[in-house]
Design a protein around this motif. Structure first.
Motif, mmCIF file in Angstrom:
data_model
loop_
_atom_site.group_PDB
_atom_site.id
_atom_site.type_symbol
_atom_site.label_atom_id
_atom_site.label_comp_id
_atom_site.label_asym_id
_atom_site.label_seq_id
_atom_site.Cartn_x
_atom_site.Cartn_y
_atom_site.Cartn_z
ATOM 1 N N LYS A 180 -3.343 -5.233 0.658
ATOM 2 C CA LYS A 180 -2.010 -4.863 1.128
ATOM 3 C C LYS A 180 -1.315 -3.915 0.148
ATOM 4 O O LYS A 180 -0.674 -2.947 0.555
ATOM 5 C CB LYS A 180 -1.154 -6.122 1.340
ATOM 6 N N ILE A 181 -1.440 -4.202 -1.132
ATOM 7 C CA ILE A 181 -0.807 -3.353 -2.145
ATOM 8 C C ILE A 181 -1.449 -1.966 -2.148
ATOM 9 O O ILE A 181 -0.751 -0.939 -2.197
ATOM 10 C CB ILE A 181 -0.928 -3.983 -3.544
ATOM 11 N N ILE A 182 -2.759 -1.917 -2.099
ATOM 12 C CA ILE A 182 -3.471 -0.634 -2.121
ATOM 13 C C ILE A 182 -3.097 0.211 -0.913
ATOM 14 O O ILE A 182 -2.850 1.422 -1.036
ATOM 15 C CB ILE A 182 -4.989 -0.867 -2.179
ATOM 16 N N LYS A 183 -3.031 -0.397 0.260
ATOM 17 C CA LYS A 183 -2.674 0.344 1.470
ATOM 18 C C LYS A 183 -1.233 0.847 1.400
ATOM 19 O O LYS A 183 -0.941 1.974 1.814
ATOM 20 C CB LYS A 183 -2.876 -0.535 2.705
ATOM 21 N N PHE A 184 -0.343 0.006 0.896
ATOM 22 C CA PHE A 184 1.052 0.436 0.762
ATOM 23 C C PHE A 184 1.150 1.612 -0.195
ATOM 24 O O PHE A 184 1.798 2.625 0.107
ATOM 25 C CB PHE A 184 1.921 -0.718 0.244
ATOM 26 N N HIS A 185 0.523 1.496 -1.342
ATOM 27 C CA HIS A 185 0.587 2.566 -2.338
ATOM 28 C C HIS A 185 0.013 3.864 -1.779
ATOM 29 O O HIS A 185 0.565 4.950 -2.039
ATOM 30 C CB HIS A 185 -0.179 2.157 -3.597
ATOM 31 N N SER A 186 -1.034 3.761 -1.018
ATOM 32 C CA SER A 186 -1.644 4.959 -0.427
ATOM 33 C C SER A 186 -0.665 5.689 0.473
ATOM 34 O O SER A 186 -0.615 6.922 0.488
ATOM 35 C CB SER A 186 -2.895 4.565 0.371
ATOM 36 N N ARG A 187 0.141 4.940 1.198
ATOM 37 C CA ARG A 187 1.104 5.557 2.125
ATOM 38 C C ARG A 187 2.259 6.249 1.407
ATOM 39 O O ARG A 187 2.936 7.091 1.985
ATOM 40 C CB ARG A 187 1.667 4.501 3.092
ATOM 41 N N TYR A 188 2.482 5.900 0.149
ATOM 42 C CA TYR A 188 3.613 6.472 -0.594
ATOM 43 C C TYR A 188 3.184 7.471 -1.671
ATOM 44 O O TYR A 188 4.006 7.879 -2.493
ATOM 45 C CB TYR A 188 4.449 5.346 -1.217
ATOM 46 N N LYS A 189 1.936 7.884 -1.650
ATOM 47 C CA LYS A 189 1.464 8.823 -2.669
ATOM 48 C C LYS A 189 2.243 10.132 -2.641
ATOM 49 O O LYS A 189 2.653 10.653 -3.679
ATOM 50 C CB LYS A 189 -0.030 9.079 -2.486
ATOM 51 N N LEU A 190 2.459 10.686 -1.460
ATOM 52 C CA LEU A 190 3.178 11.960 -1.378
ATOM 53 C C LEU A 190 4.644 11.797 -1.774
ATOM 54 O O LEU A 190 5.232 12.699 -2.377
ATOM 55 C CB LEU A 190 3.065 12.551 0.025
ATOM 56 N N CYS A 191 5.226 10.662 -1.450
ATOM 57 C CA CYS A 191 6.614 10.400 -1.872
ATOM 58 C C CYS A 191 6.706 10.374 -3.388
ATOM 59 O O CYS A 191 7.629 10.957 -3.979
ATOM 60 C CB CYS A 191 7.097 9.063 -1.304
ATOM 61 N N LEU A 192 5.770 9.700 -4.020
ATOM 62 C CA LEU A 192 5.775 9.610 -5.474
ATOM 63 C C LEU A 192 5.547 10.977 -6.111
ATOM 64 O O LEU A 192 6.163 11.308 -7.127
ATOM 65 C CB LEU A 192 4.702 8.620 -5.943
ATOM 66 N N MET A 193 4.674 11.784 -5.508
ATOM 67 C CA MET A 193 4.450 13.144 -5.999
ATOM 68 C C MET A 193 5.741 13.953 -5.948
ATOM 69 O O MET A 193 6.036 14.753 -6.840
ATOM 70 C CB MET A 193 3.367 13.835 -5.172
#
Length: 315
Positions: A180-193
């Protein structure tokens, strides 16, 4: 049910101020109420102060900041306010954000007038007693003042953080798991960038080592703090442009020469400040509809909150 958000009662329109009035914020009370489920709190009334009531202020006595009556500093409300904050803040664990009243000696988030015993004010001011304890106890929680929400950049950043925190909590409903954490983080990669490149890399390293953590609750708390700290850094036009160009690369096999030139032109016009962020994103979402990409379609960056809020029209 809307997203649970705390709020100073006067900002929502309740007549609880010292003069019997309110500080109703139209955007909050009308527009955000459609999406947020507000929990209104007036700390001053909660500790037994009446409406109307004597004016109170922050005073530096040389040792610490106290909350006192403006005309008689022997009347001190500090301990009552701190006790109330200690009692109520644990019940805020489910909140996704908090809107506080600017300049209030109890609720102000920054630059609240701070006085010395001789009546002179201290440059830079301080933080309201109640809000200071709130932010210290819940440092991951998005907190913003009503007045600052008039700034389109600050408004967008606050609302985005509220939605992101809500998404994080929803993503781990039923129990925290590594997947769940990995999938969530993947969805926010562009936001973090877009928000902070260094934090994007740091969080990437943290998540890559999630399998080394035996205590997933501890990992979640660590991730939550670092994630929310990263989003608090406002996305710059330069970083947004880099993200848009990164997204453009996903369409290199799908778009013809003219379409590529059009998308590049819109992105460059955004970079130069000639177009708002919504312009290139609208074109990208159009291309994504015609040319689906599973990774891009899951990215929160493309639709982080309801379009109806029109937040990206001023960025």
């Amino acid at each position: 049910m809307g997203i649970p958000v705390g709020i100073s009662a006067c900002v929502l329109g309740e007549k609880v101020r010292f003069d019997g009035g309110h500080k109703r914020n139209r955007f909050v009370a009308e527009d955000l109420s459609e999406y947020f489920d507000f929990r209104a709190v007036c700390p001053e009334m909660a500790i037994g102060m009446p409406v109307p009531r004597p004016v109170i202020r922050l005073q530096d006595n040389g040792i610490e900041v106290r909350l006192v009556d403006s005309k008689d500093d022997s009347i001190d409300h500090t301990e009552k306010m701190k006790a109330f904050a200690d009692a109520i803040i644990p019940s805020f664990e489910w909140l996704r954000g908090y809107v506080v009243c600017a300049k209030s000696p109890s609720c102000g988030m920054e630059r609240v007038k701070l006085y010395l015993k001789n009546g002179n004010s201290v440059p830079g001011g301080s933080v309201g007693i109640y809000t200071q304890q709130l932010m210290e106890s819940m440092p991951w929680l998005p907190v913003e003042e009503d007045g600052r929400l008039c700034d389109p950049v600050l408004r967008e950043n606050f609302i985005f953080r509220v939605y992101a925190l809500d998404d994080l909590y929803r993503s781990v409903e039923g129990g925290i798991t590594r997947d769940k954490i990995i999938k969530f983080h993947s969805r926010y990669k562009l936001c973090l960038m877009a928000h902070h490149q260094a934090s994007y890399r740091e969080l990437g390293r943290l998540v890559s080592k999630i399998h080394e953590w035996d205590d997933l609750v501890e990992f979640f708390l660590t991730y939550r703090q670092q994630f929310m700290d990263a989003l608090k850094k406002r996305a710059s036009r330069k970083n947004n442009t880099n993200v848009l160009m990164h997204i453009q690369g996903y369409f290199k096999r799908d778009l013809d020469k003219q379409q590529k030139a059009e998308l590049r032109d819109v992105i460059m016009r955004y970079r130069e400040g000639l177009l708002p962020l919504v312009a290139p994103l609208t074109l990208i979402n159009h291309h994504l509809t015609v040319n689906p990409d599973e990774y891009l379609s899951q990215q929160a960056y493309l639709a982080p909150y309801p379009e109806k809020l029109l937040l990206r029209y001023s960025l």
